[in-house]
Scaffold this active site. Structure first.
Site, PDB file in Angstrom:
ATOM      1  N   HIS A   4       0.779  -1.149   0.032  1.00  0.00           N
ATOM      2  CA  HIS A   4      -0.310  -0.081  -0.223  1.00  0.00           C
ATOM      3  C   HIS A   4       0.871   1.304  -0.146  1.00  0.00           C
ATOM      4  O   HIS A   4       0.435   2.103   0.477  1.00  0.00           O
ATOM      5  CB  HIS A   4      -1.003  -0.060   1.199  1.00  0.00           C
ATOM      6  CG  HIS A   4      -2.084  -0.733   1.123  1.00  0.00           C
ATOM      7  ND1 HIS A   4      -3.085  -1.028   0.014  1.00  0.00           N
ATOM      8  CD2 HIS A   4      -2.391  -2.066   1.791  1.00  0.00           C
ATOM      9  CE1 HIS A   4      -3.793  -1.814   0.344  1.00  0.00           C
ATOM     10  NE2 HIS A   4      -3.646  -2.560   1.157  1.00  0.00           N
ATOM     11  N   THR A   5       2.037   1.161  -0.682  1.00  0.00           N
ATOM     12  CA  THR A   5       2.685   2.315  -1.059  1.00  0.00           C
ATOM     13  C   THR A   5       2.911   2.748  -2.453  1.00  0.00           C
ATOM     14  O   THR A   5       3.069   3.923  -2.748  1.00  0.00           O
ATOM     15  CB  THR A   5       4.330   2.280  -0.425  1.00  0.00           C
ATOM     16  OG1 THR A   5       5.016   1.378  -1.097  1.00  0.00           O
ATOM     17  CG2 THR A   5       4.093   1.837   1.006  1.00  0.00           C
ATOM     18  N   SER A  37     -13.580 -19.605 -18.321  1.00  0.00           N
ATOM     19  CA  SER A  37     -12.786 -20.140 -17.290  1.00  0.00           C
ATOM     20  C   SER A  37     -13.194 -21.350 -16.622  1.00  0.00           C
ATOM     21  O   SER A  37     -14.314 -21.581 -16.255  1.00  0.00           O
ATOM     22  CB  SER A  37     -12.366 -19.179 -16.073  1.00  0.00           C
ATOM     23  OG  SER A  37     -11.898 -17.881 -16.786  1.00  0.00           O
ATOM     24  N   GLY A  93     -10.087 -13.471  -4.807  1.00  0.00           N
ATOM     25  CA  GLY A  93     -10.276 -12.660  -3.743  1.00  0.00           C
ATOM     26  C   GLY A  93      -9.791 -12.705  -2.355  1.00  0.00           C
ATOM     27  O   GLY A  93     -10.233 -12.249  -1.106  1.00  0.00           O
ATOM     28  N   GLY A  95      -6.442 -11.833  -1.773  1.00  0.00           N
ATOM     29  CA  GLY A  95      -5.213 -11.003  -1.302  1.00  0.00           C
ATOM     30  C   GLY A  95      -3.833 -11.555  -2.174  1.00  0.00           C
ATOM     31  O   GLY A  95      -3.167 -11.043  -2.177  1.00  0.00           O
ATOM     32  N   SER A  98      -5.480 -12.246  -7.697  1.00  0.00           N
ATOM     33  CA  SER A  98      -5.992 -12.812  -8.610  1.00  0.00           C
ATOM     34  C   SER A  98      -6.569 -11.927  -9.843  1.00  0.00           C
ATOM     35  O   SER A  98      -6.460 -12.428 -10.997  1.00  0.00           O
ATOM     36  CB  SER A  98      -7.282 -13.657  -8.150  1.00  0.00           C
ATOM     37  OG  SER A  98      -8.400 -12.931  -7.424  1.00  0.00           O
ATOM     38  N   SER A  99      -6.796 -10.903  -9.417  1.00  0.00           N
ATOM     39  CA  SER A  99      -7.409  -9.897 -10.518  1.00  0.00           C
ATOM     40  C   SER A  99      -6.130  -9.541 -11.499  1.00  0.00           C
ATOM     41  O   SER A  99      -6.198  -9.343 -12.566  1.00  0.00           O
ATOM     42  CB  SER A  99      -8.049  -8.686  -9.960  1.00  0.00           C
ATOM     43  OG  SER A  99      -7.305  -7.999  -9.163  1.00  0.00           O
ATOM     44  N   ASP A 144       0.932  -5.272  -7.541  1.00  0.00           N
ATOM     45  CA  ASP A 144       0.496  -6.537  -7.894  1.00  0.00           C
ATOM     46  C   ASP A 144       0.621  -6.759  -9.322  1.00  0.00           C
ATOM     47  O   ASP A 144       1.124  -7.778  -9.720  1.00  0.00           O
ATOM     48  CB  ASP A 144      -0.803  -6.656  -7.594  1.00  0.00           C
ATOM     49  CG  ASP A 144      -1.152  -6.654  -6.098  1.00  0.00           C
ATOM     50  OD1 ASP A 144      -0.185  -6.383  -5.394  1.00  0.00           O
ATOM     51  OD2 ASP A 144      -2.201  -6.598  -5.497  1.00  0.00           O
ATOM     52  N   TYR A 196     -10.323  -0.387   0.310  1.00  0.00           N
ATOM     53  CA  TYR A 196      -9.192  -0.350  -0.314  1.00  0.00           C
ATOM     54  C   TYR A 196      -8.957   1.184  -0.686  1.00  0.00           C
ATOM     55  O   TYR A 196      -7.868   1.780  -0.574  1.00  0.00           O
ATOM     56  CB  TYR A 196      -9.166  -1.394  -1.553  1.00  0.00           C
ATOM     57  CG  TYR A 196      -7.650  -1.180  -2.190  1.00  0.00           C
ATOM     58  CD1 TYR A 196      -6.703  -2.033  -2.021  1.00  0.00           C
ATOM     59  CD2 TYR A 196      -7.378  -0.277  -3.281  1.00  0.00           C
ATOM     60  CE1 TYR A 196      -5.382  -1.914  -2.502  1.00  0.00           C
ATOM     61  CE2 TYR A 196      -6.043  -0.352  -4.028  1.00  0.00           C
ATOM     62  CZ  TYR A 196      -5.297  -1.129  -3.674  1.00  0.00           C
ATOM     63  OH  TYR A 196      -4.028  -1.059  -4.292  1.00  0.00           O
TER      64      TYR A 196
END
Length: 259
Positions: A4-5, A37, A93, A95, A98-99, A144, A196
Site C-alpha cells: 500500500h505504498t 474459465s 479474492g 489477497g 487474482s485480478s 501486484d 481499499y
C-alpha cells in the site's frame, strides 16, 4: 514490503508465488474476446469494437478484458478477437492478486497473438493497472500487476510511475532452508474495494495538506513536525497511514539489503 505504498509512488519489494492463470488461445476474426474459465459456468464475451467503459461491467471480468484491450490500443498496439480457455490455481479474492493475474494473462494473450510480443512485462503491468483503475473501478497501484507480470522476487521504485525502476533480486528460498506455505483460509476481500480506496484516498489527503499530489513528494520531517495539525484536520487513521507509507517504503529497501 512497501505494501500500500505503490499508489503514492513509494518503494516496494514483492515476490511472485508459483500459482498461475494459464490460457489456451486461438485467434478469431469477429473482433470478440471470449474467455471461459474452468470452474465457472459463465463465459465472458466482450466486443472489442468498443474500447470504453461499459456501465454495469464494473467489478466484473468483462471490464478487465475490455480495459486491457483499450490500454494496449492506446499504446499503439493491435487488438483482435480471440477464444480462450483458462485454468487457474490462484485463490480468488484472497489477497493473492487474482485480478492482477487475470489482467496480465489477457495482456499476454493480446501481446502474443497480435503484437509479436513487443510490449514488455512492465508495459503489460501498466496496461493492467489502467484496466483495473478505469474499467473495473478499483484504484489499485502498480505493485501486484508488476509482480505478476515480471515474476521472481523484485524491488520496484515508483518515483516515476510511468517508468518504474524494476530490479530482480536473486534469492532461492529452498537453498536457505525456507519454503512458503499458502493457506486457504476461505476468507475474501473481493467486496472491500471501498475500504481499499480509502487507503489511497487518506494518504493522498495527507499529501494534499502539504500541497502535494502523493506522499512520495512530502518531506517526512515536515510531516512529523506538523503531525498535530494533520491529525486535527484529517484524523488518526490518515496520520497512521502516512506513517505507514514512510516506514514501509524504507522497510522495502531494508528487506532487499537483508536478502
Amino acid at each position: 514490503g512497501g505494501n500500500h505504498t505503490d499508489h503514492n509512488h513509494g518503494v516496494v519489494m514483492a515476490g511472485a508465488v508459483d500459482l498461475d492463470v494459464i490460457a489456451v488461445v486461438s485467434q478469431n476474426h469477429d473482433g470478440v474476446a471470449r474467455v471461459k474459465s474452468k470452474g465457472f459456468d459463465k463465459r465472458d464475451e466482450v466486443d472489442l469494437a468498443r474500447l470504453s467503459p461499459v456501465s454495469g461491467e464494473e467489478g466484473h471480468s468483462q471490464a478487465l478484458i475490455r480495459g486491457v484491450a483499450a490500454g494496449l490500443a492506446q499504446r499503439g498496439g493491435r487488438v483482435g478477437g480471440f477464444d480462450a480457455y483458462t485454468t487457474s490455481d490462484v485463490l480468488r479474492g484472497s489477497g493473492l492478486s487474482s485480478s492482477a493475474a487475470f489482467e496480465v494473462v489477457i495482456g499476454a494473450v493480446l501481446n502474443g497473438e497480435y503484437n509479436d510480443g513487443r510490449f514488455s512485462p512492465v508495459d503489460i503491468a501498466k496496461i493492467s493497472q489502467y484496466a483495473e483503475n478505469v474499467f473495473f473501478g478499483k484504484p489499485s497501484g502498480l505493485m501486484d500487476q508488476t509482480a505478476c507480470s515480471v515474476g521472481s522476487v523484485i524491488t520496484i521504485d515508483f518515483r516515476d510511475p510511468d517508468a518504474p525502476m524494476v530490479e530482480k533480486v536473486s534469492f532461492d528460498l529452498e537453498k536457505h532452508g525456507y519454503c512458503l506455505c499458502i493457506t486457504d483460509t476461505k476468507g475474501s476481500h473481493a467486496s472491500l474495494t471501498d475500504e481499499y480506496a480509502a487507503v489511497r484516498g487518506e494518504m493522498e489527503a495527507v499529501a494534499a495538506y502539504f500541497g502535494k499530489p502523493v506522499l512520495r513528494e512530502v518531506d517526512e520531517a515536515a510531516f512529523l513536525a506538523d503531525l498535530a495539525g494533520v491529525r486535527a484536520k484529517l484524523g488518526d487513521r490518515a496520520v497512521l497511514r502516512a506513517l505507514h507509507f514512510f516506514a514501509d517504503s524504507r522497510r522495502a529497501g531494508d528487506l532487499c539489503e537483508a536478502i
